[in-house]
Design a protein around this motif. Structure first.
Motif, PDB file in Angstrom:
ATOM      1  N   ASN A  61       5.723   3.497   3.691  1.00 31.74           N
ATOM      2  CA  ASN A  61       4.293   3.562   3.977  1.00 31.74           C
ATOM      3  C   ASN A  61       3.925   4.954   4.471  1.00 31.74           C
ATOM      4  O   ASN A  61       4.550   5.476   5.389  1.00 31.74           O
ATOM      5  CB  ASN A  61       3.917   2.537   5.052  1.00 31.74           C
ATOM      6  CG  ASN A  61       3.660   1.170   4.453  1.00 31.74           C
ATOM      7  OD1 ASN A  61       2.787   1.017   3.606  1.00 31.74           O
ATOM      8  ND2 ASN A  61       4.423   0.175   4.897  1.00 31.74           N
ATOM      9  N   TRP A  62       2.884   5.542   3.849  1.00 34.18           N
ATOM     10  CA  TRP A  62       2.382   6.844   4.281  1.00 34.18           C
ATOM     11  C   TRP A  62       0.866   6.747   4.430  1.00 34.18           C
ATOM     12  O   TRP A  62       0.113   7.157   3.560  1.00 34.18           O
ATOM     13  CB  TRP A  62       2.715   7.930   3.249  1.00 34.18           C
ATOM     14  CG  TRP A  62       4.054   8.564   3.435  1.00 34.18           C
ATOM     15  CD1 TRP A  62       5.126   8.027   4.058  1.00 34.18           C
ATOM     16  CD2 TRP A  62       4.458   9.867   2.978  1.00 34.18           C
ATOM     17  NE1 TRP A  62       6.183   8.888   4.015  1.00 34.18           N
ATOM     18  CE2 TRP A  62       5.815  10.044   3.364  1.00 34.18           C
ATOM     19  CE3 TRP A  62       3.838  10.881   2.288  1.00 34.18           C
ATOM     20  CZ2 TRP A  62       6.532  11.190   3.086  1.00 34.18           C
ATOM     21  CZ3 TRP A  62       4.553  12.033   2.001  1.00 34.18           C
ATOM     22  CH2 TRP A  62       5.881  12.192   2.398  1.00 34.18           C
ATOM     23  N   SER A  96      -1.266   5.627   1.561  1.00 36.67           N
ATOM     24  CA  SER A  96      -0.446   5.743   0.357  1.00 36.67           C
ATOM     25  C   SER A  96       0.915   5.097   0.559  1.00 36.67           C
ATOM     26  O   SER A  96       1.329   4.808   1.678  1.00 36.67           O
ATOM     27  CB  SER A  96      -0.253   7.214  -0.021  1.00 36.67           C
ATOM     28  OG  SER A  96      -1.488   7.847  -0.266  1.00 36.67           O
ATOM     29  N   HIS A 148       4.790   6.085  -0.440  1.00 35.66           N
ATOM     30  CA  HIS A 148       5.619   7.186  -0.921  1.00 35.66           C
ATOM     31  C   HIS A 148       6.879   6.620  -1.553  1.00 35.66           C
ATOM     32  O   HIS A 148       7.618   5.844  -0.927  1.00 35.66           O
ATOM     33  CB  HIS A 148       5.984   8.114   0.234  1.00 35.66           C
ATOM     34  CG  HIS A 148       6.709   9.346  -0.208  1.00 35.66           C
ATOM     35  ND1 HIS A 148       6.142  10.283  -1.044  1.00 35.66           N
ATOM     36  CD2 HIS A 148       7.967   9.802   0.074  1.00 35.66           C
ATOM     37  CE1 HIS A 148       7.001  11.255  -1.264  1.00 35.66           C
ATOM     38  NE2 HIS A 148       8.113  10.994  -0.604  1.00 35.66           N
ATOM     39  N   SER A 167      -2.097  10.893  -9.101  1.00 34.25           N
ATOM     40  CA  SER A 167      -0.881  11.230  -8.373  1.00 34.25           C
ATOM     41  C   SER A 167      -0.147  12.348  -9.105  1.00 34.25           C
ATOM     42  O   SER A 167      -0.552  12.790 -10.184  1.00 34.25           O
ATOM     43  CB  SER A 167       0.020  10.003  -8.222  1.00 34.25           C
ATOM     44  OG  SER A 167       1.141  10.291  -7.416  1.00 34.25           O
ATOM     45  N   SER A 214       9.908  12.110  -6.624  1.00 32.98           N
ATOM     46  CA  SER A 214       9.031  11.419  -5.675  1.00 32.98           C
ATOM     47  C   SER A 214       7.567  11.517  -6.096  1.00 32.98           C
ATOM     48  O   SER A 214       7.150  12.460  -6.762  1.00 32.98           O
ATOM     49  CB  SER A 214       9.209  11.997  -4.272  1.00 32.98           C
ATOM     50  OG  SER A 214       8.858  13.367  -4.240  1.00 32.98           O
ATOM     51  N   ASN A 265       3.391   9.519  -4.937  1.00 30.66           N
ATOM     52  CA  ASN A 265       2.622   8.589  -4.107  1.00 30.66           C
ATOM     53  C   ASN A 265       1.766   7.679  -4.973  1.00 30.66           C
ATOM     54  O   ASN A 265       1.308   8.079  -6.053  1.00 30.66           O
ATOM     55  CB  ASN A 265       1.703   9.348  -3.143  1.00 30.66           C
ATOM     56  CG  ASN A 265       2.468  10.118  -2.080  1.00 30.66           C
ATOM     57  OD1 ASN A 265       3.615   9.808  -1.784  1.00 30.66           O
ATOM     58  ND2 ASN A 265       1.839  11.128  -1.520  1.00 30.66           N
ATOM     59  N   ASN A 272      -1.630   4.808  -4.413  1.00 24.85           N
ATOM     60  CA  ASN A 272      -2.638   4.366  -3.448  1.00 24.85           C
ATOM     61  C   ASN A 272      -2.333   2.944  -2.973  1.00 24.85           C
ATOM     62  O   ASN A 272      -2.190   2.031  -3.782  1.00 24.85           O
ATOM     63  CB  ASN A 272      -4.034   4.402  -4.069  1.00 24.85           C
ATOM     64  CG  ASN A 272      -4.504   5.821  -4.315  1.00 24.85           C
ATOM     65  OD1 ASN A 272      -4.199   6.725  -3.548  1.00 24.85           O
ATOM     66  ND2 ASN A 272      -5.245   6.025  -5.408  1.00 24.85           N
ATOM     67  N   LYS A 273      -2.236   2.798  -1.666  1.00 28.40           N
ATOM     68  CA  LYS A 273      -1.981   1.488  -1.072  1.00 28.40           C
ATOM     69  C   LYS A 273      -3.301   0.756  -0.886  1.00 28.40           C
ATOM     70  O   LYS A 273      -4.314   1.366  -0.540  1.00 28.40           O
ATOM     71  CB  LYS A 273      -1.267   1.647   0.269  1.00 28.40           C
ATOM     72  CG  LYS A 273      -0.875   0.331   0.934  1.00 28.40           C
ATOM     73  CD  LYS A 273      -0.055   0.580   2.194  1.00 28.40           C
ATOM     74  CE  LYS A 273      -0.860   1.250   3.262  1.00 28.40           C
ATOM     75  NZ  LYS A 273      -0.094   1.407   4.523  1.00 28.40           N
TER      76      LYS A 273
END
Length: 284
Positions: A201-202, A205, A207, A259, A274, A276, A278-279
């Motif tokens: 969790n970021w 977002s 990650h 992204s 890597s 991201n 969108n959460k």
């Protein structure tokens, strides 16, 4: 006045030519606005012409690369068939070996064909990217189902986390392609150790990392590996069935999800890709 008018009209016949020279603004005031507009039009035409040439060159290069990629497995298939026709089909010691090799080349052609369709749709914006609520764990389960056996057969450990109750926004089918290409590459270019997917969790977002301790990529190639048909080593890609399209597809899919893909890799030590997503909080 007539000299200024002659200066302007004298340039009109070459406005579409690369030899066009901008009209001098040192002319009568009443004609300066006209001269400026003509210069602007000429600049626009020349820029469009340059862009057209770049697109044309890009298309030609794409066709040349695609033709090369098709030629290799087709030549291999032709060679195997000729060998079988010349008597190997009756030799039980080798006929199944050749059939297996033929099947492998057909799989390469199928994958190349599907990749070309995917990237053509994505790059031409001829694809609809859905914006749905996705339970991320569904993608993790998909990866586990499709790659665990492949990793096991290579003597690798494959790990995906349990991301229950974590939702992202995006197109699940395209994201499956994105994750699959990254995991498939990680397994292909690893000879031992672990391939894993990390999810954190970021803020707003999520990650995501795809991590391996495989052969790695030299830093000088990091900026090029997302280009179409780019391969670090042709021989390595031929051994693994790669065509240099997978990472380009990943890049475009993630671009459609607002992204970007990043790579951190050291030759001989492994790679980390890597990005991201969108959460979101689900509606129900």
């Amino acid at each position: 006045m007539f000299k200024s008018l002659y200066n302007i009209t004298g340039n009109l016949d070459i406005i579409f030519s690369k030899d066009f020279i901008p009209i001098s603004m040192d002319i009568d005031k009443e004609f300066s606005n006209l001269a400026k507009k003509i210069n602007d039009v000429a600049t626009t035409i020349q820029n469009n012409d340059n862009n057209y040439k770049k697109v044309s060159e890009s298309k030609s290069q794409f066709i040349a690369n695609a033709t090369h990629e098709f030629r290799t497995p087709l030549f291999s298939l032709k060679g195997y068939i000729e060998t079988l026709q010349n008597g190997a089909i009756n030799d039980n010691k080798v006929n199944r070996i050749f059939l297996k090799k033929m099947y492998h080349q057909i799989e390469r052609l199928e994958k190349l064909f599907n990749n070309l369709i995917d990237i053509s749709k994505i790059e031409s914006n001829n694809i609809i990217i859905n914006s749905d609520e996705i339970l991320l764990n569904n993608i993790m389960l998909y990866l586990s189902d499709n790659f665990s056996e492949l990793a096991k057969n290579k003597g690798l450990t494959f790990f995906v986390p349990n991301t229950a109750k974590l939702y992202v926004k995006g197109d699940i089918e395209l994201l499956k392609i994105c994750f699959s290409n990254l995991v498939d590459n990680a397994i292909k270019y690893s000879k031992e150790g672990t391939v894993s997917v990390s999810v954190k969790n970021w803020g707003n977002s999520v990650h995501i990392k795809v991590i391996d301790n495989g052969i790695g990529i030299a830093e000088e190639y990091h900026q090029n590996i997302f280009d179409r048909f780019f391969r670090v080593e042709d021989s390595r890609s031929q051994d693994t069935g790669g065509h240099g399209l997978g990472l380009s597809i990943v890049k475009h899919i993630l671009k459609g999800h607002s992204s970007e893909i990043f790579v951190k890799s050291t030759l001989g030590q492994g790679s980390i890709f890597s990005f991201n997503l969108n959460k979101i909080v689900p509606n129900n």
